[in-house]
Design a protein around this motif. Structure first.
Motif, mmCIF file in Angstrom:
data_model
loop_
_atom_site.group_PDB
_atom_site.id
_atom_site.type_symbol
_atom_site.label_atom_id
_atom_site.label_comp_id
_atom_site.label_asym_id
_atom_site.label_seq_id
_atom_site.Cartn_x
_atom_site.Cartn_y
_atom_site.Cartn_z
ATOM 1 N N TYR A 168 11.341 -5.592 3.502
ATOM 2 C CA TYR A 168 11.115 -5.016 4.822
ATOM 3 C C TYR A 168 9.643 -4.633 4.988
ATOM 4 O O TYR A 168 9.015 -4.937 5.992
ATOM 5 N N ASP A 222 7.621 -8.085 4.974
ATOM 6 C CA ASP A 222 7.865 -9.162 5.931
ATOM 7 C C ASP A 222 8.168 -8.721 7.350
ATOM 8 O O ASP A 222 8.065 -9.523 8.275
ATOM 9 N N SER A 223 8.565 -7.493 7.562
ATOM 10 C CA SER A 223 9.041 -7.131 8.899
ATOM 11 C C SER A 223 7.901 -7.051 9.908
ATOM 12 O O SER A 223 8.118 -7.172 11.111
#
Lengths: 197, 444
Positions: free
Chosen positions: A120, A123-124
Motif C-alpha cells: 500500500y 504502490d497506492s
C-alpha cells in the motif's frame, strides 16, 4: 412451633445462600486442578522452565552478551490427545524471552498483513514516497524456535494418568546446528473418590 | 413401600416423554427415518430440544452424527465436544454417587431407562472417529490427529478392560494347535481366535481411518502401527495387508511417485435397534415377569458393499472391517449380569408394592399396582441408532492428477472428482443407508 419454624427457615436460608452463583477474581498464577486436562498451570510451568533453562545455558549467555540475536518462532506440533492451543505457549515463551532483553523476534504470523501494508505504501500513490517504509530492509531471523508437545494417557475405571512432555529447540538457520534444547515433563493423576454427589 | 411407589411416580412425572415409558427406538424413528430418506437435517431439528434431558449424552450423539451428515460441520463439532465432556464427567465420577442412587431408586420402581445413559465403548470410539472427520472436513489436520489419538486411547481402554478375555482366546488357540504359519511372516503374531474376540471390542475401521490419515500426512510409522492394529482385529483382510505393506515400504523410503492411493471409507446401513423380550425370573416370592433388551437375528442385515470404479481398469468392492452390530451385541452381553441383578431387585420391590397395596386397599390397590408394574416394565432399549451397521473400506491406486471415481451401491450411485497426489493418499467417505448416500472427499 413458631421458634422451630424460624430455626428451619434460618437454616434453609444459610444453606441456600451458598447456592447463588458468585463471581470473583482469582490469582492468574494459582494452581489449577479442575481436571487432568492441559491447563493454565501447565502452560505457566512450561514457559517458565523453558525460559529459565535457555537464559542460563552458558553458550546462550555468551552469545547474547554482546548482541540480541533475531529469532523466529515456528510452530509447536501438538502430538497429544487434547486440542491444545500451542501458539499460546509459544507466545508466553516469546514474551518472556523478549522481555529478558536477550533476544529479538520476527513475527511470521503477520507477514501477509505487513506485506499488504508495504504494498500500500509503495504502490497506492497515497503515501509520500520519502516517508514510505522501504521494501527489502527487514532483518532475517538467525535462529528458529520450534518443538513438540506429546502426551501419554492411561486410564482405567477409577484413575487417569496423564504425562506431558514439552520439547523446545533452538536451531541456527545458517548452520543447521541445534544451539539449545529444553524439555519439561508434567505428570498429572486423577483418582476418583469413592463417594460423591 | 407404597410410599416409595408414589415417590417414584412423583419423580417420574417430568419424564413421561422420555425413554422411561416410550421405548427409545420408537422415539428414534423421528430422526432415523428422515436419515434413511436422505434428510438428516430434518432429524437434527427434532433432536435439538431433547439434548437437555437426563440422558442427554444419547441424544447429543445422535444429533452430532446427523449434523455431520447434513454438512453442518461446525455445529457437529460443538455437539461432539459436548458428548466428550459428558463422557469425561462420567470418567471422573465417584464410584458411589448420591445422584446415581436417586436415579437407582427411581429405576427400582420403574425400569432401567430411569438410569442415566452411560454410552458404550464402541460408541465412544466412533464418536472420536467422527469428530476427526469433522476436523478433516474443515481442513484442521492437527485437530483430526488429536481426535484419532483419542479414538486409539478409547480402543486401548476397551481392550484393557477385556484383556483377560483376549488372553483366554489366545491360550485356547495355542491349545488347539492353530498353525501360526497361516499368516505370512510380516503378519506373524496375529491370532485368529483372539481376533474374533477383539473384533467385537475394538474397531478395525477407525484404525484403518487413522492409518490412512497418518499415511496421507506423511507419518508413515504411525500409519503402519495403526494398519497393524487393524490387522490384529481383521487378520484375513487383503485390504489391510496391502495397506500395511504399502506403509512399510513408505517407512523404508520406497514409494510410487506417479500413482496415489484413494481410500474409500464406507459406512453402510444403520445399527439395528434393541428389541424387548419378556421372560420370568425367579424371586423369593416366586416367578416374576421382567423385560429384557436383546438384539434379534432377523434385524441383522448382510452388508451391502459399494462398487468402486475408477480409470479404465481399477475396480473394487468395499469390504467389511467393523461390524458395529456385533460390537453392540457384545456390549449388551457384557451388561447382562448387572441387569439381571437390578431386574431381580426390581421384581422384588414391585412385588412388595403389589402385596402392600393388596393388603391395604384390597382389589383396587392390587389392580392399580399390577397395571403400574405391567406398564412400567420396559427394557432399556437405548443405544446410538444413527450409527452404521458396518464400517467398510476399499482402496484403488490411480495416476496422479484429477481422477473420476464412480461409486455404485444398491441405493444409488455417485461420480466424484478426486484429486490424487503421487505417492499420497486421498480419502473418500461414503455413507449409505436405505436410499441415502452421502459423500465427502478429503484431500491432503
Amino acid at each position: 412451633m413458631v421458634r422451630l419454624l424460624t430455626i428451619v427457615l434460618v437454616a434453609a436460608m444459610t444453606v441456600l445462600a451458598g447456592c447463588a452463583a458468585k463471581v470473583d477474581y482469582g490469582d492468574a498464577t494459582a494452581r489449577e486442578t479442575v481436571n487432568t486436562d492441559f491447563g493454565s498451570t501447565d502452560l505457566q510451568m512450561i514457559a517458565a522452565k523453558m525460559v529459565d533453562d535457555m537464559l542460563v545455558f552458558p553458550p546462550i549467555v555468551q552469545m547474547t552478551s554482546q548482541r540480541r540475536p533475531v529469532v523466529f518462532v515456528d510452530r509447536i506440533k501438538n502430538k497429544t490427545t487434547e486440542h491444545i492451543d500451542t501458539e499460546s505457549i509459544t507466545d508466553t515463551i516469546q514474551s518472556k524471552l523478549l522481555n529478558s532483553g536477550k533476544f529479538r523476534f520476527v513475527d511470521m504470523t503477520v507477514v501477509d498483513r505487513v506485506k499488504e501494508q508495504l504494498d500500500y505504501q509503495a504502490d497506492s500513490g497515497l503515501v509520500d514516497p520519502t516517508q514510505a517504509v522501504l521494501m527489502g530492509k527487514q532483518i532475517g531471523a538467525e535462529f528458529m524456535l520450534y518443538g513438540n508437545m506429546s502426551s501419554i494417557v492411561k486410564r482405567d475405571s477409577s484413575t487417569k494418568d496423564v504425562y506431558y512432555k514439552f520439547t523446545l529447540k533452538l536451531m541456527n538457520l545458517q548452520t543447521g546446528i541445534l544451539e539449545w534444547s529444553g524439555e519439561k515433563e508434567i505428570r498429572k493423576t486423577r483418582n476418583n473418590t469413592f463417594l460423591g454427589l | 413401600m407404597l410410599r416409595l411407589l408414589f415417590l417414584a411416580l412423583l419423580l417420574l412425572q417430568g419424564c413421561s416423554a422420555s425413554s422411561v415409558f416410550v421405548p427409545y427406538p420408537d422415539q428414534a424413528s423421528a430422526w432415523v427415518q428422515p436419515l434413511s430418506a436422505g434428510q438428516p437435517g430434518q432429524g437434527a431439528v427434532k433432536l435439538e430440544p431433547l439434548t437437555t434431558r437426563e440422558d442427554g449424552l444419547l441424544y447429543l450423539q445422535e444429533l452430532a452424527r446427523l449434523q455431520q451428515l447434513d454438512n453442518q460441520l461446525e455445529a457437529s463439532r460443538a455437539t461432539f465436544a459436548d458428548v466428550f465432556a459428558a463422557y469425561e464427567q462420567q470418567d471422573a465420577a465417584a464410584t458411589v454417587q448420591a445422584s446415581a442412587l436417586a436415579a437407582g431408586t427411581a429405576s427400582l420402581m420403574t425400569n432401567d431407562n430411569a438410569l442415566p445413559y452411560e454410552g458404550y465403548a464402541y460408541e465412544r470410539i466412533m464418536a472420536h472417529a467422527y469428530q476427526a472427520l469433522n476436523y478433516l472436513g474443515s481442513g484442521d489436520v492437527e485437530g483430526a490427529q488429536v481426535e484419532l489419538r483419542r479414538a486409539a486411547l478409547e480402543q486401548r481402554v476397551a481392550q484393557q478392560r477385556n484383556e483377560k478375555r483376549i488372553a483366554r482366546a489366545e491360550e485356547k488357540a495355542s491349545e488347539q494347535n492353530v498353525d501360526p504359519g497361516q499368516f505370512e511372516s510380516q503378519f506373524a503374531g496375529l491370532n485368529a481366535a483372539a481376533a474374533e474376540v477383539r473384533s467385537a471390542i475394538t474397531n478395525a475401521w477407525t484404525f484403518y481411518l487413522s492409518g490412512a490419515v497418518w499415511e496421507a500426512t506423511g507419518e508413515y510409522n504411525s500409519a503402519l502401527v495403526d494398519y497393524k492394529q487393524a490387522l490384529q482385529i481383521q487378520p484375513d483382510s487383503p485390504l489391510l495387508k496391502a495397506a500395511a505393506t504399502r506403509a512399510a515400504a513408505k517407512v523404508d523410503g520406497r514409494r510410487n511417485r506417479d500413482r496415489g492411493t484413494v481410500v474409500i471409507l464406507h459406512e453402510q446401513g444403520l445399527v439395528p435397534p434393541k428389541r424387548e423380550i419378556n421372560f420370568p425370573v425367579p424371586t423369593i416370592h416366586g416367578w416374576f415377569a421382567v423385560a429384557f433388551p436383546t438384539y434379534q437375528p432377523q434385524d441383522m442385515r448382510p452388508p451391502e458393499p459399494v462398487h468402486v470404479r475408477a480409470g479404465d481398469s481399477e475396480a473394487a468392492d468395499t469390504e467389511v472391517l467393523a461390524q458395529l452390530n456385533a460390537m453392540a451385541a457384545r456390549a449388551l452381553k457384557d451388561r447382562v449380569p448387572a441387569m439381571l441383578v437390578r431386574q431381580t431387585l426390581r421384581a422384588t420391590a414391585k412385588y412388595q408394592a403389589q402385596k402392600t397395596a393388596n393388603d391395604n386397599f384390597g382389589l383396587a390397590g392390587a389392580l392399580f399396582t399390577q397395571i403400574y408394574n405391567l406398564v412400567s416394565e420396559r427394557a432399556d432399549l437405548r443405544s446410538w441408532l444413527s450409527l452404521p451397521a458396518y464400517g467398510m473400506a476399499a482402496e484403488v491406486t490411480l495416476p496422479a492428477g484429477e481422477q473420476s471415481v464412480q461409486l455404485s451401491g444398491p441405493g444409488g450411485g455417485a461420480t466424484l472428482t478426486v484429486p490424487v497426489r503421487g505417492g499420497g493418499v486421498t480419502i473418500v467417505r461414503v455413507v449409505t443407508a436405505g436410499s441415502f448416500m452421502h459423500t465427502d472427499v478429503y484431500a491432503f
